[in-house]
Design an enzyme around this catalytic site. Structure first.
Site, PDB file in Angstrom:
ATOM      1  N   SER A  21      17.813 -11.088   1.337  1.00  0.00           N
ATOM      2  CA  SER A  21      18.599  -9.919   1.764  1.00  0.00           C
ATOM      3  C   SER A  21      19.868 -10.278   2.542  1.00  0.00           C
ATOM      4  CB  SER A  21      17.715  -8.966   2.574  1.00  0.00           C
ATOM      5  OG  SER A  21      16.744  -8.419   1.726  1.00  0.00           O
ATOM      6  N   LYS A  70       5.847  -2.195   5.816  1.00  0.00           N
ATOM      7  CA  LYS A  70       6.434  -0.990   5.216  1.00  0.00           C
ATOM      8  C   LYS A  70       5.675   0.292   5.536  1.00  0.00           C
ATOM      9  CE  LYS A  70       8.792  -3.219   1.383  1.00  0.00           C
ATOM     10  NZ  LYS A  70       9.186  -3.095  -0.016  1.00  0.00           N
ATOM     11  N   GLY A 131      -1.892  -2.278 -11.185  1.00  0.00           N
ATOM     12  CA  GLY A 131      -2.014  -2.453  -9.739  1.00  0.00           C
ATOM     13  C   GLY A 131      -1.979  -1.126  -9.019  1.00  0.00           C
ATOM     14  N   ALA A 132      -2.677  -1.062  -7.891  1.00  0.00           N
ATOM     15  CA  ALA A 132      -2.749   0.208  -7.146  1.00  0.00           C
ATOM     16  C   ALA A 132      -2.570  -0.030  -5.646  1.00  0.00           C
ATOM     17  CB  ALA A 132      -4.087   0.894  -7.426  1.00  0.00           C
ATOM     18  N   GLY A 133      -1.763  -1.036  -5.289  1.00  0.00           N
ATOM     19  CA  GLY A 133      -1.466  -1.290  -3.877  1.00  0.00           C
ATOM     20  C   GLY A 133      -0.170  -0.594  -3.475  1.00  0.00           C
ATOM     21  N   ASN A 155      -5.938  -0.334 -12.447  1.00  0.00           N
ATOM     22  CA  ASN A 155      -6.209  -1.359 -11.427  1.00  0.00           C
ATOM     23  C   ASN A 155      -7.527  -2.056 -11.719  1.00  0.00           C
ATOM     24  OD1 ASN A 155      -5.271  -2.600  -9.007  1.00  0.00           O
ATOM     25  ND2 ASN A 155      -6.969  -1.631  -7.907  1.00  0.00           N
ATOM     26  N   ARG A 156      -7.626  -3.320 -11.280  1.00  0.00           N
ATOM     27  CA  ARG A 156      -8.878  -4.076 -11.439  1.00  0.00           C
ATOM     28  C   ARG A 156     -10.021  -3.271 -10.838  1.00  0.00           C
ATOM     29  NH1 ARG A 156      -8.552  -9.894  -8.742  1.00  0.00           N
ATOM     30  NH2 ARG A 156      -8.140  -8.557  -6.950  1.00  0.00           N
ATOM     31  N   TYR A 222       9.438 -11.655  -8.161  1.00  0.00           N
ATOM     32  CA  TYR A 222      10.544 -12.440  -8.723  1.00  0.00           C
ATOM     33  C   TYR A 222      10.509 -13.836  -8.156  1.00  0.00           C
ATOM     34  CZ  TYR A 222      12.321 -10.725  -4.271  1.00  0.00           C
ATOM     35  OH  TYR A 222      12.433 -10.407  -2.953  1.00  0.00           O
ATOM     36  N   GLY A 244      11.849  -8.914 -11.107  1.00  0.00           N
ATOM     37  CA  GLY A 244      12.391  -7.913 -10.195  1.00  0.00           C
ATOM     38  C   GLY A 244      13.650  -8.233  -9.398  1.00  0.00           C
TER      39      GLY A 244
HETATM   40  P1  ATR Z   1       0.912  -4.629  -2.537  1.00  0.00           P
HETATM   41  O1  ATR Z   1       1.002  -3.758  -1.331  1.00  0.00           O
HETATM   42  O2  ATR Z   1       1.981  -5.692  -2.637  1.00  0.00           O
HETATM   43  O3  ATR Z   1       0.808  -3.855  -3.816  1.00  0.00           O
HETATM   44  P2  ATR Z   1      -1.926  -5.063  -2.222  1.00  0.00           P
HETATM   45  O4  ATR Z   1      -2.089  -3.745  -1.586  1.00  0.00           O
HETATM   46  O5  ATR Z   1      -2.630  -6.243  -1.636  1.00  0.00           O
HETATM   47  O6  ATR Z   1      -0.421  -5.499  -2.341  1.00  0.00           O
HETATM   48  O7  ATR Z   1      -2.344  -4.912  -3.754  1.00  0.00           O
HETATM   49  C1  ATR Z   1      -2.431  -5.995  -4.600  1.00  0.00           C
HETATM   50  C2  ATR Z   1      -2.695  -5.451  -6.009  1.00  0.00           C
HETATM   51  O8  ATR Z   1      -2.804  -6.568  -6.894  1.00  0.00           O
HETATM   52  C3  ATR Z   1      -4.004  -4.688  -6.118  1.00  0.00           C
HETATM   53  O9  ATR Z   1      -3.817  -3.660  -7.073  1.00  0.00           O
HETATM   54  C4  ATR Z   1      -4.970  -5.772  -6.652  1.00  0.00           C
HETATM   55  O10 ATR Z   1      -6.067  -5.262  -7.373  1.00  0.00           O
HETATM   56  P3  ATR Z   1      -7.460  -4.876  -6.618  1.00  0.00           P
HETATM   57  O11 ATR Z   1      -7.180  -3.602  -5.872  1.00  0.00           O
HETATM   58  O12 ATR Z   1      -8.432  -4.664  -7.718  1.00  0.00           O
HETATM   59  O13 ATR Z   1      -7.776  -6.031  -5.718  1.00  0.00           O
HETATM   60  C5  ATR Z   1      -4.054  -6.499  -7.585  1.00  0.00           C
HETATM   61  N1  ATR Z   1      -4.482  -7.862  -7.926  1.00  0.00           N
HETATM   62  C6  ATR Z   1      -4.396  -8.972  -7.145  1.00  0.00           C
HETATM   63  N2  ATR Z   1      -4.844 -10.046  -7.809  1.00  0.00           N
HETATM   64  C7  ATR Z   1      -5.237  -9.608  -9.055  1.00  0.00           C
HETATM   65  C8  ATR Z   1      -5.786 -10.232 -10.205  1.00  0.00           C
HETATM   66  N3  ATR Z   1      -6.037 -11.542 -10.232  1.00  0.00           N
HETATM   67  N4  ATR Z   1      -6.051  -9.472 -11.306  1.00  0.00           N
HETATM   68  C9  ATR Z   1      -5.790  -8.147 -11.295  1.00  0.00           C
HETATM   69  N5  ATR Z   1      -5.266  -7.488 -10.227  1.00  0.00           N
HETATM   70  C10 ATR Z   1      -4.988  -8.209  -9.121  1.00  0.00           C
END
Ligand code: ATR
Length: 284
Positions: A21, A70, A131-133, A155-156, A222, A244
């Protein structure tokens, strides 16, 4: 003698040494012939509140907020702009007289990169977010605003996806499921990787049937080389795979605009940051 102090800006995070940044904002300031100071600060969770108030007391004008602060920073603002509220996260603080205003330019950064830089329309497309973080949460509303045909968050851990989409008032286009529940007959036009895969593990084990030869794949993370997710997408015959960098530059440009009401031109920045165009996007 110039007695007018430079306007102070910065980015806070933990860790922070990797941040681009300051370089990006320096390019913007030079381009616009503006005299600003933009620094990176390593701030722990414990130091967050005091740092923000000290920065305000010293006349600082704006901060970018990066991981892991954040969400936590939402507690320390006087006002939250609606798109930050919807994202559940703040990436930009605006210090306006005695008020601290929180906003979020990450989502519009992604949209600008897809639409402006890669000429990809989101309208009427089937979009998949993996992903759902926090990263996923931040891009749902801006994508929905572009009227895709559907937006699936997979999400996983399926309950995390279901819980995340439930925060969007049962939006008719939005669906949350487990990655292992994805329908093998459905491909997606736009696939966005919002997981930390690639950082936590180099092995990508998403089902390859999600990709068709028309799929445009986008990795929110990225690095200097193509990411493991990009390579996996191309091995499975995607149309293209993007990382990204553009989103990072576009969100920075939107933050600059919030602070200084002038929008920097982002077109030559990748090159100026030394990012090879052939690493940023892979095409078939
Ligand atoms: P951020 O805020 O950056 O999104 P986070 O809240 O830690 O980070 O979320 C990480 C995401 O990556 C989650 O969706 C996680 O899936 P789970 O909720 O099932 O843990 C996903 N993730 C991390 N490693 C993964 C992997 N090897 N395969 C699939 N999903 C993965």
């Amino acid at each position: 003698m110039n007695i007018i102090a430079k306007k102070q800006y910065g980015v806070i995070g933990d860790p922070i040494s990797h941040t681009q940044s300051p370089a990006i904002h320096k390019f913007f300031a030079v381009q616009l012939k503006q005299d600003i100071n933009y620094k990176a600060f390593h701030i722990t969770q414990h130091e967050l509140k005091n740092f923000i108030h000290e920065f305000q007391d010293k006349g600082g004008e704006g901060l970018n907020i990066t991981l892991p602060h954040k969400t936590a920073v939402m507690e320390y603002v006087d006002e939250i702009n609606p798109r930050a509220e919807r994202a559940g996260a703040i990436n930009t603080l605006i210090f306006n007289k005695n008020k601290i205003i929180g906003d979020n330019t990450d989502g519009i950064g992604l949209i600008n990169d897809l639409e402006k830089n890669f000429h990809q329309k989101i309208k009427n497309k089937n979009v998949l977010i993996l992903g759902a973080g926090g990263a996923s949460h931040g891009i749902i509303s801006p994508l929905l605003e572009r009227s895709p045909s559907s937006l699936t968050v997979a999400n996983r851990n399926s309950s995390k996806a279901i819980n995340l989409v439930s925060q969007f008032q049962q939006h008719p286009l939005l669906n949350g499921i487990g990655i292992n529940e994805l329908d093998a007959t459905q491909t997606f036009d736009i696939i966005i990787n919002a997981t930390s895969i690639g950082i936590t593990s180099k092995t990508i084990d998403f089902p390859s049937f999600i990709i068709s030869k028309h799929s445009v794949c986008y990795d929110l993370s990225y690095q200097m080389d193509p990411t493991p997710f990009m390579k996996w997408c191309m091995e499975n015959n995607a149309q293209c795979a993007i990382q990204g960098w553009g989103m990072l530059i576009e969100q920075a440009s939107e933050s600059y605009y919030l602070w200084r009401q002038i929008k920097p031109d982002t077109s030559s920045l990748l090159q100026q940051l030394g990012i090879n165009a052939s690493s940023q996007v892979l095409r078939r």
